[in-house]
Design a protein around this motif. Structure first.
Motif, PDB file in Angstrom:
ATOM      1  N   LYS B  17     -28.542 -28.523 -11.174  1.00 14.64           N
ATOM      2  CA  LYS B  17     -28.117 -29.229 -12.383  1.00 14.64           C
ATOM      3  C   LYS B  17     -27.659 -28.231 -13.440  1.00 14.64           C
ATOM      4  N   ASP B  18     -26.879 -28.708 -14.406  1.00 16.35           N
ATOM      5  CA  ASP B  18     -26.456 -27.888 -15.543  1.00 16.35           C
ATOM      6  C   ASP B  18     -27.425 -28.110 -16.707  1.00 16.35           C
ATOM      7  N   VAL B  19     -27.643 -27.053 -17.497  1.00 14.59           N
ATOM      8  CA  VAL B  19     -28.488 -27.175 -18.688  1.00 14.59           C
ATOM      9  C   VAL B  19     -27.791 -26.543 -19.888  1.00 14.59           C
ATOM     10  N   GLU B  20     -28.105 -27.078 -21.051  1.00 16.75           N
ATOM     11  CA  GLU B  20     -27.609 -26.520 -22.311  1.00 16.75           C
ATOM     12  C   GLU B  20     -28.784 -26.196 -23.207  1.00 16.75           C
ATOM     13  N   LEU B  21     -28.792 -24.984 -23.722  1.00 17.55           N
ATOM     14  CA  LEU B  21     -29.827 -24.536 -24.635  1.00 17.55           C
ATOM     15  C   LEU B  21     -29.167 -24.287 -25.992  1.00 17.55           C
ATOM     16  N   THR B  70     -20.045 -22.039 -32.707  1.00 14.86           N
ATOM     17  CA  THR B  70     -19.064 -22.759 -33.516  1.00 14.86           C
ATOM     18  C   THR B  70     -19.438 -22.710 -34.989  1.00 14.86           C
ATOM     19  N   GLY B  71     -18.403 -22.638 -35.833  1.00  7.40           N
ATOM     20  CA  GLY B  71     -18.620 -22.640 -37.280  1.00  7.40           C
ATOM     21  C   GLY B  71     -19.435 -21.468 -37.769  1.00  7.40           C
ATOM     22  N   GLY B  72     -19.497 -20.417 -36.960  1.00  9.64           N
ATOM     23  CA  GLY B  72     -20.298 -19.254 -37.348  1.00  9.64           C
ATOM     24  C   GLY B  72     -21.770 -19.576 -37.455  1.00  9.64           C
ATOM     25  N   SER B  73     -22.175 -20.663 -36.784  1.00 12.03           N
ATOM     26  CA  SER B  73     -23.569 -21.083 -36.918  1.00 12.03           C
ATOM     27  C   SER B  73     -24.178 -21.363 -35.551  1.00 12.03           C
ATOM     28  N   VAL B  74     -24.272 -22.618 -35.173  1.00  8.15           N
ATOM     29  CA  VAL B  74     -24.988 -23.029 -33.960  1.00  8.15           C
ATOM     30  C   VAL B  74     -24.347 -22.437 -32.715  1.00  8.15           C
ATOM     31  N   SER B  75     -25.217 -22.028 -31.780  1.00 10.13           N
ATOM     32  CA  SER B  75     -24.745 -21.511 -30.496  1.00 10.13           C
ATOM     33  C   SER B  75     -25.380 -22.314 -29.365  1.00 10.13           C
ATOM     34  N   THR B  76     -24.610 -22.449 -28.291  1.00  7.63           N
ATOM     35  CA  THR B  76     -25.098 -23.131 -27.097  1.00  7.63           C
ATOM     36  C   THR B  76     -24.947 -22.203 -25.909  1.00  7.63           C
ATOM     37  N   LEU B  77     -26.030 -22.024 -25.152  1.00  2.00           N
ATOM     38  CA  LEU B  77     -26.010 -21.275 -23.897  1.00  2.00           C
ATOM     39  C   LEU B  77     -26.032 -22.304 -22.769  1.00  2.00           C
ATOM     40  N   THR B  78     -25.048 -22.247 -21.907  1.00  2.00           N
ATOM     41  CA  THR B  78     -24.941 -23.199 -20.809  1.00  2.00           C
ATOM     42  C   THR B  78     -25.142 -22.480 -19.486  1.00  2.00           C
ATOM     43  N   ILE B  79     -25.981 -23.049 -18.652  1.00  2.00           N
ATOM     44  CA  ILE B  79     -26.191 -22.529 -17.303  1.00  2.00           C
ATOM     45  C   ILE B  79     -25.770 -23.630 -16.341  1.00  2.00           C
ATOM     46  N   GLN B  80     -24.775 -23.331 -15.529  1.00  2.00           N
ATOM     47  CA  GLN B  80     -24.285 -24.309 -14.556  1.00  2.00           C
ATOM     48  C   GLN B  80     -24.962 -24.088 -13.205  1.00  2.00           C
ATOM     49  N   ARG B  81     -25.128 -25.182 -12.482  1.00  2.00           N
ATOM     50  CA  ARG B  81     -25.669 -25.111 -11.108  1.00  2.00           C
ATOM     51  C   ARG B  81     -26.918 -24.217 -11.081  1.00  2.00           C
ATOM     52  N   THR B  82     -27.914 -24.610 -11.842  1.00  2.00           N
ATOM     53  CA  THR B  82     -29.099 -23.768 -12.011  1.00  2.00           C
ATOM     54  C   THR B  82     -29.751 -23.417 -10.672  1.00  2.00           C
ATOM     55  N   GLN B  83     -30.298 -22.212 -10.638  1.00  2.00           N
ATOM     56  CA  GLN B  83     -31.029 -21.694  -9.485  1.00  2.00           C
ATOM     57  C   GLN B  83     -32.459 -21.383  -9.933  1.00  2.00           C
ATOM     58  N   GLN B  84     -33.356 -21.261  -8.973  1.00  2.00           N
ATOM     59  CA  GLN B  84     -34.750 -20.997  -9.312  1.00  2.00           C
ATOM     60  C   GLN B  84     -34.919 -19.677 -10.044  1.00  2.00           C
ATOM     61  N   GLU B  85     -34.068 -18.701  -9.735  1.00  2.00           N
ATOM     62  CA  GLU B  85     -34.187 -17.401 -10.412  1.00  2.00           C
ATOM     63  C   GLU B  85     -33.758 -17.464 -11.873  1.00  2.00           C
ATOM     64  N   ASP B  86     -33.197 -18.603 -12.291  1.00  2.00           N
ATOM     65  CA  ASP B  86     -32.844 -18.765 -13.705  1.00  2.00           C
ATOM     66  C   ASP B  86     -34.067 -19.141 -14.547  1.00  2.00           C
ATOM     67  N   GLY B 110     -37.957 -19.691 -28.648  1.00  2.00           N
ATOM     68  CA  GLY B 110     -37.532 -19.675 -27.262  1.00  2.00           C
ATOM     69  C   GLY B 110     -37.498 -21.044 -26.603  1.00  2.00           C
ATOM     70  N   THR B 111     -36.744 -21.105 -25.516  1.00  2.00           N
ATOM     71  CA  THR B 111     -36.724 -22.270 -24.630  1.00  2.00           C
ATOM     72  C   THR B 111     -37.251 -21.817 -23.283  1.00  2.00           C
ATOM     73  N   ARG B 112     -38.327 -22.461 -22.827  1.00  4.15           N
ATOM     74  CA  ARG B 112     -38.870 -22.144 -21.507  1.00  4.15           C
ATOM     75  C   ARG B 112     -38.175 -23.028 -20.489  1.00  4.15           C
ATOM     76  N   LEU B 113     -37.374 -22.417 -19.632  1.00  2.00           N
ATOM     77  CA  LEU B 113     -36.626 -23.149 -18.609  1.00  2.00           C
ATOM     78  C   LEU B 113     -37.312 -22.989 -17.265  1.00  2.00           C
ATOM     79  N   THR B 114     -37.584 -24.109 -16.635  1.00  2.00           N
ATOM     80  CA  THR B 114     -38.158 -24.112 -15.296  1.00  2.00           C
ATOM     81  C   THR B 114     -37.227 -24.876 -14.381  1.00  2.00           C
ATOM     82  N   VAL B 115     -36.789 -24.207 -13.320  1.00  2.00           N
ATOM     83  CA  VAL B 115     -35.897 -24.832 -12.342  1.00  2.00           C
ATOM     84  C   VAL B 115     -36.712 -25.127 -11.083  1.00  2.00           C
ATOM     85  N   VAL B 116     -36.781 -26.413 -10.726  1.00  2.00           N
ATOM     86  CA  VAL B 116     -37.603 -26.806  -9.575  1.00  2.00           C
ATOM     87  C   VAL B 116     -36.734 -27.276  -8.399  1.00  2.00           C
TER      88      VAL B 116
END
Lengths: 109, 116
Positions: B17-21, B70-86, B110-116
């Motif tokens: 799955k894809d995720v956005e942080l 965007t707008g010199g402010s908010v940022s989004t980190l996107t991970i596509q096709r997540t893997q367990q090592e992510d 922080g965001t704790r990401l768990t890929v199952v």
């Protein structure tokens, strides 16, 4: 590539004792050095920032020194308290920081 | 805002799955950074933004990772096709420009990401 080493990896002291945490780095051409604290499951809290032209910074019971020529920084925490228990991280760099692995401190009541 | 805000704080996703942080930096901080902290690993630089541009994205592990600001402010980190090592804690930080206290970082929780 900048390598940052922190010694010791772990430290356990009785309450009231002074703490001495060491950080060494391989490239002395650093922009600044920053000490952070990380509590379990949490983000990083900035403790002290030493810019490259400075030799030390102090905040309350914390004092950090920087010796660029020898590639070393030392964080002193006076009169430790149980609330000081955490992992302490040293980081050097300009916009991109290189981190050490940290020193995990336990202060026993 | 008063500090760097990240959301979600925890994310569990299925492999593939894809995720956005999301990261909301301190108001007025022109520089924004993403780092990753994996179990047993140190903090690993991912990408640096100055304003809306990313002059250094050398730490992104693969082309599955992307980030925008965007707008010199908010940022989004996107991970596509997540893997367990992510699976890791993804930390965002912001700072003011040099000459205004230097590159003193302020990190989010922080965001704790768990890929199952």
């Amino acid at each position: 590539k900048q390598e940052v080493t922190q010694i010791p990896a772990a430290l356990s002291v009785p309450e009231g004792e002074n703490l001495v945490l060491n950080c060494s780095f391989t490239d002395s051409a650093i922009y600044n050095l920053q000490w952070f604290r990380q509590d379990p499951g949490k983000g990083l809290t900035s403790l002290l920032l030493i810019q490259s032209s400075q030799r030390e910074q102090t905040s309350g019971r914390l004092n950090a020194s920087l010796d660029k020529s020898s590639g070393r920084s030392t964080l002193y925490i006076a009169a430790s308290q149980p609330g000081d228990s955490a992992t302490y991280l040293c980081a050097v760099g300009d916009y991109k920081l290189s981190f050490g692995a940290g020193t995990t401190v336990t202060v026993r009541a | 805002g008063a500090g760097v805000s990240q959301s979600p704080s925890n994310k569990v996703t299925e492999k593939g799955k894809d995720v956005e942080l999301r990261c909301d930096p301190i108001s007025g901080h022109t520089a924004l950074y993403w780092y990753r902290q994996s179990l047993g690993q140190g903090l690993e630089f991912l990408i640096y933004f100055q304003g809306n541009s990313a002059p250094d994205k050398s730490g992104l592990p693969s082309d599955r990772f992307s980030a925008e600001r965007t707008g010199g402010s908010v940022s989004t980190l996107t991970i596509q096709r997540t893997q367990q090592e992510d699976s890791a804690v993804y930390l965002c930080a912001s700072s003011s420009a040099p000459g205004q206290g230097g590159y003193g970082y302020t990190f989010g929780s922080g965001t704790r990401l768990t890929v199952v």
